[in-house]
Design a protein around this motif. Structure first.
Motif, short mmCIF file in Angstrom:
data_model
loop_
_atom_site.label_atom_id
_atom_site.label_comp_id
_atom_site.label_asym_id
_atom_site.label_seq_id
_atom_site.Cartn_x
_atom_site.Cartn_y
_atom_site.Cartn_z
N ASN A 251 30.15 -88.32 -37.35
CA ASN A 251 29.57 -87.26 -36.52
C ASN A 251 28.72 -87.83 -35.40
O ASN A 251 28.74 -87.33 -34.27
N LEU A 252 27.99 -88.87 -35.69
CA LEU A 252 27.16 -89.49 -34.66
C LEU A 252 28.02 -90.09 -33.55
O LEU A 252 27.77 -89.84 -32.36
N TRP A 253 29.04 -90.85 -33.92
CA TRP A 253 29.90 -91.48 -32.91
C TRP A 253 30.71 -90.46 -32.13
O TRP A 253 30.90 -90.58 -30.92
N THR A 254 31.20 -89.44 -32.83
CA THR A 254 31.96 -88.40 -32.13
C THR A 254 31.06 -87.62 -31.19
O THR A 254 31.46 -87.30 -30.06
N GLY A 255 29.85 -87.30 -31.62
CA GLY A 255 28.91 -86.58 -30.77
C GLY A 255 28.54 -87.37 -29.53
O GLY A 255 28.48 -86.83 -28.42
N LEU A 256 28.32 -88.67 -29.70
CA LEU A 256 28.00 -89.50 -28.54
C LEU A 256 29.18 -89.60 -27.57
O LEU A 256 29.00 -89.59 -26.35
N ALA A 257 30.40 -89.67 -28.12
CA ALA A 257 31.59 -89.71 -27.26
C ALA A 257 31.75 -88.39 -26.51
O ALA A 257 32.10 -88.38 -25.32
N MET A 258 31.49 -87.28 -27.19
CA MET A 258 31.58 -85.97 -26.53
C MET A 258 30.53 -85.85 -25.43
O MET A 258 30.80 -85.30 -24.35
N LEU A 259 29.32 -86.34 -25.69
CA LEU A 259 28.28 -86.33 -24.66
C LEU A 259 28.70 -87.17 -23.45
O LEU A 259 28.53 -86.74 -22.30
N ALA A 260 29.25 -88.34 -23.70
CA ALA A 260 29.69 -89.20 -22.60
C ALA A 260 30.79 -88.53 -21.78
O ALA A 260 30.77 -88.56 -20.55
N LEU A 261 31.75 -87.92 -22.46
CA LEU A 261 32.84 -87.25 -21.74
C LEU A 261 32.32 -86.06 -20.93
O LEU A 261 32.71 -85.86 -19.79
N LEU B 128 30.67 -83.75 -15.51
CA LEU B 128 29.63 -83.20 -14.64
C LEU B 128 29.31 -84.12 -13.47
O LEU B 128 29.10 -83.65 -12.35
N VAL B 129 29.30 -85.42 -13.72
CA VAL B 129 29.05 -86.37 -12.62
C VAL B 129 30.23 -86.36 -11.65
O VAL B 129 30.03 -86.40 -10.43
N TRP B 130 31.44 -86.29 -12.18
CA TRP B 130 32.64 -86.21 -11.34
C TRP B 130 32.58 -84.98 -10.45
O TRP B 130 32.91 -85.03 -9.26
N MET B 131 32.12 -83.87 -11.00
CA MET B 131 32.01 -82.64 -10.22
C MET B 131 30.98 -82.80 -9.10
O MET B 131 31.19 -82.32 -7.99
N LYS B 132 29.88 -83.49 -9.38
CA LYS B 132 28.85 -83.68 -8.36
C LYS B 132 29.31 -84.65 -7.26
O LYS B 132 29.01 -84.46 -6.09
N LEU B 133 30.02 -85.70 -7.66
CA LEU B 133 30.43 -86.70 -6.68
C LEU B 133 31.59 -86.23 -5.81
O LEU B 133 31.69 -86.61 -4.64
#
Length: 92
Positions: free
Chosen positions: A60-70, A75-80
């Motif tokens: 759950n920790l690793w999946t949650g961190l991967a989901m946060l990164a994605l 969101l960064v792609w949308m801003k750039l």
């Protein structure tokens, strides 16, 4: 003629705003960030039964961190690279 040009430019500006507002990257990124936070919080302190079921991996920790990164990537792609309003089709 100037009133017509002003009205057309106002409509084009509203179209560009609507295109940015309903950008699918915002929806996908936001959902991944929200769910990533929830799954990461659930993975911070797993029970012994959960760890045994996952063979000792804090899944759950690793999946949650991967989901946060994605989600943050979207969101960064949308801003750039913001969405552009569609160009006018040539009239035939």
């Amino acid at each position: 003629m100037s009133d017509l040009h002003k009205e057309v430019s106002d409509l084009e500006q509203k179209s560009a705003t609507a295109a940015r507002l309903f950008d699918i990257r915002r929806i996908i990124g936001g959902l991944f960030v929200v769910y990533g936070i929830i799954v990461t919080i659930a993975g911070i302190s797993p029970s012994d039964a959960d760890l045994k079921k996952a063979q000792g991996v804090h899944i759950n920790l690793w999946t949650g961190l991967a989901m946060l990164a994605l989600g943050l990537f979207f969101l960064v792609w949308m801003k750039l690279r913001p969405a552009q309003a569609p160009e006018h089709a040539p009239e035939s």
